[in-house]
Enzyme design. Structure first.
Site, PDB file in Angstrom:
ATOM      1  N   SER A 151      29.702  35.798  36.293  1.00 22.33           N
ATOM      2  CA  SER A 151      30.707  34.658  35.919  1.00 22.33           C
ATOM      3  C   SER A 151      30.461  33.261  36.685  1.00 22.33           C
ATOM      4  O   SER A 151      29.862  33.540  37.751  1.00 22.33           O
ATOM      5  CB  SER A 151      32.062  35.305  36.388  1.00 22.33           C
ATOM      6  OG  SER A 151      33.054  34.198  36.357  1.00 22.33           O
ATOM      7  N   TYR A 164      37.428  39.481  42.590  1.00 22.75           N
ATOM      8  CA  TYR A 164      36.751  39.401  41.203  1.00 22.75           C
ATOM      9  C   TYR A 164      35.321  38.362  41.303  1.00 22.75           C
ATOM     10  O   TYR A 164      34.256  38.920  40.935  1.00 22.75           O
ATOM     11  CB  TYR A 164      37.301  39.038  39.975  1.00 22.75           C
ATOM     12  CG  TYR A 164      36.609  38.782  38.751  1.00 22.75           C
ATOM     13  CD1 TYR A 164      36.272  40.016  37.803  1.00 22.75           C
ATOM     14  CD2 TYR A 164      36.235  37.655  38.258  1.00 22.75           C
ATOM     15  CE1 TYR A 164      35.488  39.734  36.536  1.00 22.75           C
ATOM     16  CE2 TYR A 164      35.384  37.489  37.113  1.00 22.75           C
ATOM     17  CZ  TYR A 164      35.116  38.602  36.334  1.00 22.75           C
ATOM     18  OH  TYR A 164      34.360  38.317  35.181  1.00 22.75           O
ATOM     19  N   LYS A 168      31.224  39.233  41.438  1.00 19.04           N
ATOM     20  CA  LYS A 168      30.261  38.439  40.676  1.00 19.04           C
ATOM     21  C   LYS A 168      29.317  37.696  41.495  1.00 19.04           C
ATOM     22  O   LYS A 168      28.192  37.576  41.074  1.00 19.04           O
ATOM     23  CB  LYS A 168      31.054  37.574  39.603  1.00 19.04           C
ATOM     24  CG  LYS A 168      31.855  38.399  38.732  1.00 19.04           C
ATOM     25  CD  LYS A 168      31.164  39.406  37.880  1.00 19.04           C
ATOM     26  CE  LYS A 168      31.826  39.831  36.751  1.00 19.04           C
ATOM     27  NZ  LYS A 168      30.824  40.839  35.894  1.00 19.04           N
TER      28      LYS A 168
END
Length: 258
Positions: A151, A164, A168
């Site tokens: 991401s 998150y 990533k």
């Protein structure tokens, strides 16, 4: 003069491609794209009925697909998934680690250890376990391609997506590490870093018109993307057209990180 055969170099005929998180969104789009280029795709996700539908749609279009339910992320199912694919299809040439979770939106400091573990288990440990399991298989087959869906948050942390983003970023580091270690086996490992893609997974970020318009104002292309717009890059990295690409961190973000 020898001309570059673009059609041949993007051909995946005879390849077996395993895509996790493939019941919808980016994963389903990549599965459809690779099947259309000749690969036998293994559509995998948490629910059998969901992957059955995607695989059925692919087969109805005249291509090859197998559906296998698996919940990757520290529960032993990675080994079971890889073993089943090898037993049924003979091996794996392409692995797309797309499965991911983000059960919380807010500051990192408010993330409980239980949620932290869940995010890391699915977003990082799952890809790591699958990579470990496919390494000997790809080595025996003379090479392969691993594509980790990271991401833009892994490049620059996004507000409200703290842990998150951390997961990533770690996936990008894993990508580079394996690319260096596996190059001698002709196994290429790359990361794709999407920006905001219009999927169910990211719906909380784009479903609000005000938030969406604000985000789009900061994009050089002025719009968010559709899942199908990730497919072209995935095909490049999976095929002979990308034979010299490894260790790369490739953004698909409409210029967000430019």
């Amino acid at each position: 003069m020898t001309f570059f055969d673009l059609h041949k170099n993007f051909d995946l005929t005879g390849k077996v491609a395993l895509i996790t998180g493939a019941s919808k969104g980016i994963g389903a789009a990549i599965a459809q794209g690779m099947a259309a280029r000749g690969a036998h795709v293994v559509v995998s996700s948490r629910k059998q009925d969901a992957v059955d539908k995607v695989a059925a749609d692919i087969r109805e279009a005249g291509f090859k697909a197998t559906a296998i339910e698996a919940k990757v992320g520290g529960n032993g199912e990675a080994d079971k998934l890889i073993s089943q694919v090898k037993e049924e299809l003979g091996g794996i040439d392409i692995l797309v680690n797309n499965a991911a979770v983000n059960p919380i939106f807010g500051p990192a400091v408010r993330t409980s250890l239980t949620v932290f573990d869940k995010i890391m288990n699915v977003n990082l440990r799952g890809p790591f376990e699958l990579c470990q399991k496919v390494f000997p298989i790809m080595s025996e087959r003379g090479g392969g391609s691993v594509i980790n869906i990271s991401s833009v948050g892994g490049i620059s942390p996004e507000n409200g997506l703290g842990i998150y983003s951390v997961s990533k970023a770690a996936l990008i580091s894993l990508t580079k590490t394996l690319a260096k270690e596996w190059g001698e086996k002709n196994i290429r490992v790359n990361a794709i870093c999407p920006g905001l893609i219009q999927t169910k997974f990211s719906k909380p970020l784009w479903s609000n018109d005000t938030n969406r318009e604000t985000y789009e104002q900061h994009l050089p292309l002025g719009r968010i993307a559709q899942p199908e717009e990730v497919v072209g890059l995935a095909l490049l990295l999976a095929s002979d057209a990308g034979s010299y690409c490894t260790g790369g961190v490739h953004t698909i973000d409409g210029g967000f990180t430019a």
